[in-house]
Design an enzyme around this catalytic site. Structure first.
Site, PDB file in Angstrom:
ATOM      1  N   ARG A  17      -4.675  -4.440   8.492  1.00  0.00           N
ATOM      2  CA  ARG A  17      -5.240  -4.877   7.211  1.00  0.00           C
ATOM      3  C   ARG A  17      -4.232  -5.750   6.467  1.00  0.00           C
ATOM      4  O   ARG A  17      -4.414  -6.954   6.311  1.00  0.00           O
ATOM      5  CB  ARG A  17      -5.667  -3.670   6.361  1.00  0.00           C
ATOM      6  CG  ARG A  17      -6.601  -4.034   5.192  1.00  0.00           C
ATOM      7  CD  ARG A  17      -5.909  -4.663   3.990  1.00  0.00           C
ATOM      8  NE  ARG A  17      -4.969  -3.763   3.323  1.00  0.00           N
ATOM      9  CZ  ARG A  17      -4.191  -4.145   2.315  1.00  0.00           C
ATOM     10  NH1 ARG A  17      -4.225  -5.398   1.859  1.00  0.00           N
ATOM     11  NH2 ARG A  17      -3.322  -3.305   1.776  1.00  0.00           N
ATOM     12  N   ASP A  18      -3.150  -5.163   6.037  1.00  0.00           N
ATOM     13  CA  ASP A  18      -2.151  -5.893   5.254  1.00  0.00           C
ATOM     14  C   ASP A  18      -1.576  -7.057   6.045  1.00  0.00           C
ATOM     15  O   ASP A  18      -1.279  -8.120   5.494  1.00  0.00           O
ATOM     16  CB  ASP A  18      -1.030  -4.919   4.853  1.00  0.00           C
ATOM     17  CG  ASP A  18      -0.227  -5.404   3.664  1.00  0.00           C
ATOM     18  OD1 ASP A  18      -0.296  -6.592   3.331  1.00  0.00           O
ATOM     19  OD2 ASP A  18       0.480  -4.581   3.051  1.00  0.00           O
ATOM     20  N   HIS A 211       8.492  -4.055   1.913  1.00  0.00           N
ATOM     21  CA  HIS A 211       8.533  -5.348   2.588  1.00  0.00           C
ATOM     22  C   HIS A 211       9.997  -5.706   2.833  1.00  0.00           C
ATOM     23  O   HIS A 211      10.889  -5.231   2.133  1.00  0.00           O
ATOM     24  CB  HIS A 211       7.835  -6.418   1.742  1.00  0.00           C
ATOM     25  CG  HIS A 211       6.344  -6.306   1.771  1.00  0.00           C
ATOM     26  ND1 HIS A 211       5.523  -7.228   2.375  1.00  0.00           N
ATOM     27  CD2 HIS A 211       5.513  -5.345   1.296  1.00  0.00           C
ATOM     28  CE1 HIS A 211       4.265  -6.857   2.255  1.00  0.00           C
ATOM     29  NE2 HIS A 211       4.231  -5.706   1.604  1.00  0.00           N
ATOM     30  N   CYS A 242       2.990 -11.442   0.930  1.00  0.00           N
ATOM     31  CA  CYS A 242       2.338 -11.429  -0.376  1.00  0.00           C
ATOM     32  C   CYS A 242       2.135 -12.871  -0.828  1.00  0.00           C
ATOM     33  O   CYS A 242       3.105 -13.628  -0.920  1.00  0.00           O
ATOM     34  CB  CYS A 242       3.174 -10.677  -1.419  1.00  0.00           C
ATOM     35  SG  CYS A 242       2.443 -10.704  -3.072  1.00  0.00           S
ATOM     36  N   ASN A 251       5.799  -6.579   5.991  1.00  0.00           N
ATOM     37  CA  ASN A 251       6.269  -5.210   5.825  1.00  0.00           C
ATOM     38  C   ASN A 251       7.386  -4.917   6.816  1.00  0.00           C
ATOM     39  O   ASN A 251       7.578  -5.627   7.791  1.00  0.00           O
ATOM     40  CB  ASN A 251       5.125  -4.225   6.093  1.00  0.00           C
ATOM     41  CG  ASN A 251       3.964  -4.406   5.145  1.00  0.00           C
ATOM     42  OD1 ASN A 251       3.200  -5.362   5.261  1.00  0.00           O
ATOM     43  ND2 ASN A 251       3.818  -3.500   4.214  1.00  0.00           N
TER      44      ASN A 251
END
Length: 329
Positions: A17-18, A211, A242, A251
């Site tokens: 997802r991220d 992160h 981001c 991350n």
């Protein structure tokens, strides 16, 4: 720095997802499902499968409902998804998610830039989502962004962070993820924040999410664990980022963190060799090099063959030794 002494930690995967939401290339649905099914057998406590955000907002995750509906559910693994609003919540329930993950920023400026709402507006919207989840008996986790600093506001007061956690706790959420969204955290700060929230909210499950923007992701992870956090988010290969933080990287890489924690004596329950294999597949899917180190270098005790001419080196060394002894006699 302390030895893990077998302390059990719980690893959450966020790459699907991220990580995928930051990729320019759409990963085919079948490949997403295959990767998640592969990850499900590696010891994770939780996998963040996808997002139920509007496909227009995150086109790379437009197949979220299909992916969530078709993955092979492994007992003991929580399959969670990002749920931004009521419509997303309804779609998530239809797809049988195990948990809602809702997101809000501790920073007013970041919340406006990222979600186009004030924090008060976000909280009001999320309480509707929480109510929907409660009605369906689905637990809710809150990912609180910018806990350790905002790229536009700078330092954020800890009291403000605690205040937002308090408001969500009153709504009965199961857990809070403390997000270092833009890689601004540093170890002593992490220890202070984590110790403070654990002491004040003993009934909540706290997760640390770092992160690696400034290469402090690994040491911040150690700081969080030593402060008492037992749940950790990380991303296979270190993918992610981001969009509202110039220079922000992904991350902390799952295989790097798991390798470190296992070396330190913590029980992560993870299959490190399996992670390395999965990372190789991920690199082929995203079609660019991954930031992770262990996938390239291997475990610290990985053995390598000596140089091809090693036998000759040994013989020459023995000959020198024999010559020295002859001179001494």
């Amino acid at each position: 720095m302390n030895s893990g002494n077998g302390t059990r930690l719980y690893i959450n995967e966020v790459a699907t997802r991220d990580g995928f939401q930051m990729e320019s290339r759409f990963i085919p649905t079948e490949e997403k499902i295959a990767l998640i099914d592969r990850l499900s057998g590696l010891g994770y406590a939780k996998i963040e499968v996808t997002s139920f955000t509007s496909p227009k907002a995150i086109p790379t995750l437009r197949d979220g409902a299909e992916v969530m509906g078709r993955i092979a559910r492994r007992p003991g693994v929580v399959y969670t998804a990002l749920v931004p609003n009521l419509r997303g919540g309804e779609r998530a329930l239809d797809s049988r998610v195990d948990e809602f993950n809702v997101v809000m920023s501790a920073s007013e400026t970041h919340n406006l830039a990222n979600l186009r709402m004030t924090r008060v507006q976000s909280f009001a919207q999320l309480t509707e989502v929480i109510a929907l989840a409660r009605q369906a008996a689905v637990p809710v986790n809150v990912s609180l962004s910018c806990v350790f600093g905002c790229p536009m506001e700078g330092e954020l007061p800890l009291d403000g962070v605690l205040g937002w956690i308090e408001r969500f706790a009153e709504w009965g959420v199961a857990g809070i993820t403390l997000c270092d969204t833009t890689g601004m955290a540093y170890p002593t700060q992490v220890q202070q924040v984590c110790a403070s929230v654990l002491a004040r909210f003993p009934g909540l499950d706290f997760t640390a999410h770092f992160h690696n923007t400034r290469a402090m992701g690994l040491v911040n992870t150690v700081a969080a664990v030593e402060a008492g956090v037992r749940r950790l988010d990380m991303s296979l290969g270190g993918i992610g980022g981001c969009p509202y933080a110039p220079g922000a990287t992904g991350n902390v890489a799952t295989e790097d963190v798991v390798h470190m924690l296992q070396c330190m004596g913590y029980d992560t329950g993870m299959d490190l060799d399996g992670l390395v294999g999965a990372a190789a597949r991920l690199e082929a899917l995203v079609q660019h090099a991954l930031a992770a180190q262990v996938s390239r270098a291997g475990h610290r005790l990985t053995r390598h063959a000596p140089p091809a001419e090693f036998a000759q080196i040994v013989e020459r060394a023995k000959a020198r030794d024999a010559g020295t002894k002859e001179l001494q006699t």
